[in-house]
Motif scaffolding. Structure first.
Motif, PDB file in Angstrom:
ATOM      1  N   ALA A   1       0.869  -1.301   0.183  1.00 47.78           N
ATOM      2  CA  ALA A   1      -0.119   0.093  -0.013  1.00 47.78           C
ATOM      3  C   ALA A   1       0.892   1.234  -0.034  1.00 47.78           C
TER       4      ALA A   1
ATOM      5  N   ARG B   1       3.845   1.614  -1.119  1.00 52.33           N
ATOM      6  CA  ARG B   1       4.496   1.547  -2.520  1.00 52.33           C
ATOM      7  C   ARG B   1       3.525   2.363  -3.707  1.00 52.33           C
ATOM      8  N   ASP B   2       2.282   1.981  -3.209  1.00 54.64           N
ATOM      9  CA  ASP B   2       1.048   2.317  -4.056  1.00 54.64           C
ATOM     10  C   ASP B   2       0.658   3.845  -3.977  1.00 54.64           C
ATOM     11  N   VAL B   3       0.612   4.175  -2.660  1.00 56.88           N
ATOM     12  CA  VAL B   3       0.341   5.481  -2.404  1.00 56.88           C
ATOM     13  C   VAL B   3       1.193   6.541  -2.433  1.00 56.88           C
TER      14      VAL B   3
ATOM     15  N   ARG C   1       4.347   6.880  -6.266  1.00 54.14           N
ATOM     16  CA  ARG C   1       3.825   6.838  -7.712  1.00 54.14           C
ATOM     17  C   ARG C   1       4.845   7.815  -8.640  1.00 54.14           C
TER      18      ARG C   1
ATOM     19  N   GLU D   1      -6.100   3.312  -0.252  1.00 55.62           N
ATOM     20  CA  GLU D   1      -4.920   2.528  -0.508  1.00 55.62           C
ATOM     21  C   GLU D   1      -5.302   1.722  -1.863  1.00 55.62           C
TER      22      GLU D   1
ATOM     23  N   LEU E   1      -5.705   3.657  -5.227  1.00 53.58           N
ATOM     24  CA  LEU E   1      -4.594   4.016  -5.939  1.00 53.58           C
ATOM     25  C   LEU E   1      -3.824   2.616  -6.418  1.00 53.58           C
ATOM     26  N   ALA E   2      -3.925   1.578  -5.593  1.00 57.89           N
ATOM     27  CA  ALA E   2      -3.161   0.335  -6.193  1.00 57.89           C
ATOM     28  C   ALA E   2      -3.866  -0.046  -7.630  1.00 57.89           C
TER      29      ALA E   2
ATOM     30  N   ASN F   1      -3.092   2.311 -10.297  1.00 56.74           N
ATOM     31  CA  ASN F   1      -1.811   2.174 -10.754  1.00 56.74           C
ATOM     32  C   ASN F   1      -1.679   0.849 -11.611  1.00 56.74           C
TER      33      ASN F   1
ATOM     34  N   TYR G   1       4.657  -7.517  -9.751  1.00 57.03           N
ATOM     35  CA  TYR G   1       3.990  -6.731  -8.699  1.00 57.03           C
ATOM     36  C   TYR G   1       2.451  -7.086  -8.790  1.00 57.03           C
TER      37      TYR G   1
END
Lengths: 100, 256
Positions: free
Chosen positions: A43, A45-47, A50, B42, B45-46, B49, B140
């Protein structure tokens, strides 16, 4: 607190630290909700990475951090305010010393 | 004023590229539908992405297919009807609830992860380069989906029930991942694309291990859906494309 949904409230909170470049320290950037440490890394990494901000991520359970009490601010930090001689700029270095 | 659809001369290579590009675009579009609706910030955004990674992969593949067929990436994405789309049926299945989206991700990425790694050794240098980038992204995506599958399957009674339902519902669509028709076989023989059938054992192992950790049942072997690779789609794709293409179809060549 009312904005938190049931799911989010039941999901542990993690503090996120990111190291942007080699040689720098990890810096606190924010927090995420996640069920376990692996998913917290994911999470984070994703938040927070970017836009290519990171080379390394740490996540720490928010509960593991012991923080100072804002009410203690005067006691803890005000005494340092009057001690300007602790700053290097307080001292005049004689020319004869040259480069330090 | 509506635009007319393009007709692409599908050489074996163009067809092979379009199949992978359409998989990526359609799945990316599906994931983008979660934007504003994901269960947490979270995951919002994941999923966004991952959607952007997939659309990026689609663009690279369309650009290459376009060079070979005389179209640009936008024409390939926006000016083909459902019957000209070559994606597998799995990627076009609706998002459903979060569990169904995650199961679809696991089934897809357990295939694309070894596919792109194998494609890095393609005899076609452009495809090998595209695969190199896609492989990192897809590794990933698989980790993300796998972690959620275990959490949902081995979570609450309700999350387990919903996830098991999604596994049963989507299972008939996994067989198509490993298909290769004569055109695809020619490209496999030329060393351009990996043989999907050769990835089946690895897929089974990865999925079986995840299902076990998630305390989910692997469905029995049964009848499998097919048709997407030759343009025979479920009704869901037409609706997806209508939404995705409406702007370019209504205002041809519109830019922003």
């Amino acid at each position: 607190m009312t904005a938190e949904t049931g799911t989010e409230a039941a999901t542990p909170l993690w503090e996120v630290f990111i190291r942007a470049r080699n040689g720098l320290a990890h810096r606190h950037v924010g927090s995420v909700h996640a069920a376990d440490a692996t998913m917290a890394l994911s999470a984070a990494r994703d938040v927070y990475t970017r836009r290519g901000e990171g080379l390394s991520i740490w996540v720490v359970p928010s509960g593991a951090i012991t923080a100072s009490d804002p009410a203690d601010r005067d006691m803890l930090f005000e005494p340092a305010g009057s001690k300007i001689y602790r700053h290097p700029t307080f001292y005049e270095v004689p020319d004869e010393v040259g480069n330090m | 004023m509506a635009t007319t659809s393009i007709v692409v001369a599908e050489t074996e290579l163009v067809l092979a590229l379009l199949r992978r590009a359409d998989d990526a675009l359609v799945l990316g579009h599906r994931l983008s539908e979660w934007t504003g609706r994901a269960p947490t910030l979270e995951e919002e955004l994941a999923l966004a992405n991952i959607a952007l990674d997939l659309i990026g992969q689609a663009r690279a593949l369309y650009q290459y297919a376009g060079e070979l067929s005389g179209f640009d990436e936008d024409q390939l994405a926006y000016l083909r009807d459902a019957g000209a789309y070559r994606n597998c049926l799995l990627v076009e299945q609706p998002n459903g609830d979060f569990a169904r989206t995650i199961v679809r991700q696991v089934f897809c990425t357990a295939f694309t992860d070894p596919f792109w790694r194998a494609a890095m050794g393609s005899a076609d240098a452009t495809l090998a380069a595209i695969a190199g980038k896609a492989a990192k992204e897809t590794a990933y995506h698989l980790r993300h989906a796998g972690a959620w599958l275990v959490r949902l399957g081995d979570g609450t009674e309700e999350s387990h029930r919903r996830t098991q339902e999604a596994v049963e519902l989507l299972w008939p669509y996994v067989g198509e991942l490993f298909e290769a028709d004569a055109a695809e076989q020619a490209m496999i023989a030329a060393g351009v694309v990996p043989d999907p059938a050769a990835l089946r054992d690895g897929w089974e192992r990865v999925v079986a291990a995840l299902l076990e950790r998630a305390t989910l049942r692997r469905p029995a072997e049964g009848w499998m859906q097919t048709g997407g690779r030759r343009g025979v789609h479920s009704e869901h794709l037409g609706i997806l494309l209508a939404e995705m293409q409406v702007l370019q179809r209504t205002y041809p060549g519109a830019q922003w």
